[in-house]
Design a protein around this motif. Structure first.
Motif, PDB file in Angstrom:
ATOM      1  N   GLU A  16      58.373  45.023  86.545  1.00 49.65           N
ATOM      2  CA  GLU A  16      58.393  45.127  85.085  1.00 49.65           C
ATOM      3  C   GLU A  16      59.790  45.399  84.553  1.00 49.65           C
ATOM      4  OE1 GLU A  16      55.466  48.150  84.471  1.00 49.65           O
ATOM      5  OE2 GLU A  16      53.802  46.710  84.339  1.00 49.65           O
ATOM      6  N   ILE A  19      61.452  42.049  84.525  1.00 48.06           N
ATOM      7  CA  ILE A  19      60.951  41.238  83.406  1.00 48.06           C
ATOM      8  C   ILE A  19      61.597  41.680  82.101  1.00 48.06           C
ATOM      9  CG2 ILE A  19      58.911  40.724  82.003  1.00 48.06           C
ATOM     10  CD1 ILE A  19      57.257  40.896  84.603  1.00 48.06           C
ATOM     11  N   TRP A  23      64.095  39.602  79.527  1.00 47.42           N
ATOM     12  CA  TRP A  23      63.743  39.420  78.112  1.00 47.42           C
ATOM     13  C   TRP A  23      64.832  39.945  77.186  1.00 47.42           C
ATOM     14  CZ3 TRP A  23      57.910  41.246  78.205  1.00 47.42           C
ATOM     15  CH2 TRP A  23      57.141  40.218  78.765  1.00 47.42           C
ATOM     16  N   GLY A 111      60.948  40.099  89.236  1.00 43.83           N
ATOM     17  CA  GLY A 111      60.633  40.327  87.826  1.00 43.83           C
ATOM     18  C   GLY A 111      61.549  39.566  86.889  1.00 43.83           C
ATOM     19  N   GLY A 115      60.190  36.966  84.267  1.00 39.92           N
ATOM     20  CA  GLY A 115      60.487  37.159  82.845  1.00 39.92           C
ATOM     21  C   GLY A 115      61.177  35.968  82.240  1.00 39.92           C
ATOM     22  N   SER A 118      58.785  33.002  81.921  1.00 38.95           N
ATOM     23  CA  SER A 118      57.834  33.164  80.821  1.00 38.95           C
ATOM     24  C   SER A 118      58.431  32.748  79.482  1.00 38.95           C
ATOM     25  CB  SER A 118      57.357  34.619  80.738  1.00 38.95           C
ATOM     26  OG  SER A 118      58.374  35.477  80.224  1.00 38.95           O
ATOM     27  N   SER A 144      56.477  29.528  88.187  1.00 35.80           N
ATOM     28  CA  SER A 144      57.840  30.042  88.008  1.00 35.80           C
ATOM     29  C   SER A 144      58.855  29.226  88.799  1.00 35.80           C
ATOM     30  CB  SER A 144      57.915  31.517  88.422  1.00 35.80           C
ATOM     31  OG  SER A 144      57.646  31.674  89.814  1.00 35.80           O
TER      32      SER A 144
END
Length: 214
Positions: A16, A19, A23, A111, A115, A118, A144
């Protein structure tokens, strides 16, 4: 059981963090991300991860890392073999594999890739450790892989196996043993050049190049 839950929770938290980091950079305008690593002993964890997912013999995928001698290489093989026997990671549970034989840096890299994917942002994958993170990311979300760009293939024997497993073709062959994002940074120039060629290079017609006279 409590310890297993705890380390799996840490693995999820590390993913996380990766990610969120991706972001945050994308939100500031980043449209291409490169991975890298810095550490000692993480080729051991990366080899263990590859062994779980590929099922290949350790002798075929475990390398010398920073240049260890034969004695230390045998110790490395023994450590990985023992870790796999004791922890019995399930290849169908990528987070569990990370928790049992991986590392927080590998989880963080996975991650970052997830990220970025996404948000449909490509990621240039560096060397062996970064590709271990990519391998985990592909197991968590197979799509991915569509956003991964392989920068180079290192001297670690398992790296080529990882890239083949992912279906990625490296751009650079320089017998590098470096991590720290070195290969990814070198490949970044090639990626940017390719984008410019696709977007900006004139066609023969646009450039006014005459056709061959018959």
């Amino acid at each position: 059981m409590f310890y297993q839950i705890k380390i799996e929770k840490e693995a999820v938290e590390a993913i996380e963090v990766g990610i969120t980091t991706a972001w945050e950079r994308i939100d500031t305008g980043t449209d291409l991300i490169a991975t890298g690593d810095m550490g000692i002993g993480n080729t051991t964890a990366s080899s263990a991860i590859l062994a779980v997912f590929s099922g290949k013999p350790l002798e075929k995928i475990v390398g010398r890392g920073t240049g260890i001698d034969d004695l230390r290489l045998q110790k490395k093989l023994n450590v990985i073999k023992k870790a796999l026997e004791v922890n019995r990671p399930d290849p169908g549970d990528p987070v569990g594999v990370l928790a049992k034989v991986g590392g927080l840096e590998i989880a963080g890299i996975a991650g970052v890739i997830l990220g970025a994917a996404s948000r449909r942002v490509p990621v240039i994958i560096d060397g062996f450790i970064s590709t271990a993170g990519a391998l985990v990311a592909s197991k968590i979300e197979p799509r991915s892989v569509q956003f991964m760009i392989a920068s180079h293939v290192s001297q670690e024997p398992g790296h080529k196996v990882m890239l083949d497993f992912l279906g990625l073709e490296p751009m650079i062959f320089m017998r590098m043993r470096l991590g720290e994002g070195t290969g990814a940074v070198l490949a970044k120039n090639l990626v940017e050049a390719a984008v410019k060629i696709i977007r900006e290079m004139a066609t023969f017609e646009e450039a006014g190049v005459s056709k061959e006279e018959k």
